[in-house]
Enzyme design. Sequence first.
Site, short mmCIF file in Angstrom:
data_model
loop_
_atom_site.label_atom_id
_atom_site.label_comp_id
_atom_site.label_asym_id
_atom_site.label_seq_id
_atom_site.Cartn_x
_atom_site.Cartn_y
_atom_site.Cartn_z
CG ASP A 132 -2.14 0.92 0.99
OD1 ASP A 132 -3.27 0.47 1.20
OD2 ASP A 132 -1.91 2.06 0.55
CB SER A 181 -6.21 2.60 -0.24
OG SER A 181 -4.88 3.01 -0.01
CG HIS A 429 -1.95 5.14 -3.27
ND1 HIS A 429 -1.01 5.71 -2.43
CD2 HIS A 429 -2.79 4.45 -2.45
CE1 HIS A 429 -1.29 5.40 -1.18
NE2 HIS A 429 -2.35 4.62 -1.16
ZN LIG Z 1 -2.95 6.19 2.08
#
Ligand SMILES: [Zn+2]
Length: 581
Positions: A132, A181, A429
């Site tokens: 993440d 996210s 991302h």
């Molecule tokens: Zn974040």
Amino acid sequence: MISRISALAAALMLSAAGTAFGQTIYPLDRAEILAGSQFDFKVEFPPVQDASAVSVTINGQDAKSVLTQPADFLPSEDGERSALWIRGATLAKPGKYVVEATVRGAEPVRVTWEVFATPARKAKNVILFIGDGMSVAHRTAARILSKGLKEGRYGGELAIDDMPYMALVSTSGTDSVVTDSANSMSAYTTGHKSCVNALGVYCAHNKNTLDHPKVETIAELVKRRSDMAVGVVTNTEIEDATPAGMVSHTRRRADYNDIVGMFYQVQPDVIMGGGSPNFLPKSTPGSKRTDDKDFLKQFQDAGYSFVTSNTELKAAVQPGHTAKKLLGLFNTGNMDGALDRRLLKKGSVDKFPDQPDLTDQVGAALDILSKRDKGFVLMVESGHIDKYSHVLDWERAIFDTIMLDNAVKLAKDFAAKKNDTLVIVVADHAHPVSIVGTYDDDRKGDTARDKLGVYDEAKFPNYPPADAEGYPTSVEVSRRLAFVFGAFPDHCDTIRPHTEGPNVPAVKGDDGKYIANEKNCSGPQAVRRTGNLPTNQPQDVHAADDVVLTAIGPGAEQFHGRIDNTRVFRYMANALGLAKP
Ligand SMILES: [Zn+2]
């Protein structure tokens, strides 16, 4: 002429938010839809009296006859608009679909979809790793700390890098350049774009966050179409956006209690993370639910083995075990990251001293899922890379990048045995981060700027050699990486690791604006940095930069060049042959 203008004005009614909207068709333009996958078809119109005022066609035919599910026309939805719904629609035939929606007297609105088939199945299993917020600098720093860097050469390769196929992935959503996210994970798990904070839906104008048009997730798909097994593993709260993206449909990622219900509905075979309070009935102390649903009991009644510590996890999958389904909740909140669990013992490690490492979780998940003969889809998230980056705590983020690397190595070793498993590693991302040199305590001068070496003065850091799991045995060294953030609130940069616990860069001031957390401002070289973000932002933010994807195994050859994040879903579906007739 007058009637056409009034019809146009009527067609361009103003929404409650004052934004003009005409007809809007969901799925949106350029959607790529897996043949046979389920989706809610919705067309929003300005308020009209009755259905006779509108027409909706697909490739020139009445939409109702093409989508074959019951249609529902609402003259007044939320008192603001009219809407046509065809829920749970599917399109079996691959090809181009032109959808046209018309209100009497107004210009038609058109969108075009591509419905795609898949080739014959190549992979038995797919393992999708989400680092993440993992950006290129996270990979580089993890390699420096874990493999060492001498005379410009690394002491080895990270498992997350050492893969035959690589692609750049673009992550923007339907509503903005910078994703969060939720909608980025949604693109991976459904193949459909969505907006910030939304999961498994198109963001329409519905008031109720659970009423937006749904699109089927890969977890639902493989269970419905192939009776495969599913695993969802993370070190964050299991209700958090990335794990929730495997099963959820909501406009608001914060709908934690509903998301637990959605996990129960889909019943992934393996579910592991933190976030236990949303499983407990409100009558139980510590519960975060607002109802009396006892999901811990429901999951156990549904045959799940329930574990709360690494010791229990190990016991649940010891040789000869019979566990077919497993629910592991190892913290009331997010689990603690590797730096705290292994070295600093901060965060909530004192309260939860026996949390599994991501490698323990992946090992147990593979043990259970690999016994299913129809194959499995496993999603594994190292979620704190993002959370620690938000709080400008790079050492913690990098330790969790190394942890991800170890978990990927485990999965690659598993996959190498039969070469029947596609392994993908990707971020959802980026963050605005970079390595610009090294901070060296031995440099002359007193300020952070004095201590910073750049170019030829950016001497190699002196972290101790990594241990057997690839972690340096300390981060408190005299020459440290200058890992910098491009977007930040007012804060004090200590240019040192935060050994007292995860960093809190900014706190709310009396006027509600975020100001520097003075706790960080007294250190020897602490430097006060004026934020460059809006003052309502307490942390660093996501970036729109592309992210790197690496892949290995059957179907991995699809990944090359630059791809849109929705293609990750498509290529997983191709590898699993999910559009089988
Ligand atoms: Zn974040």
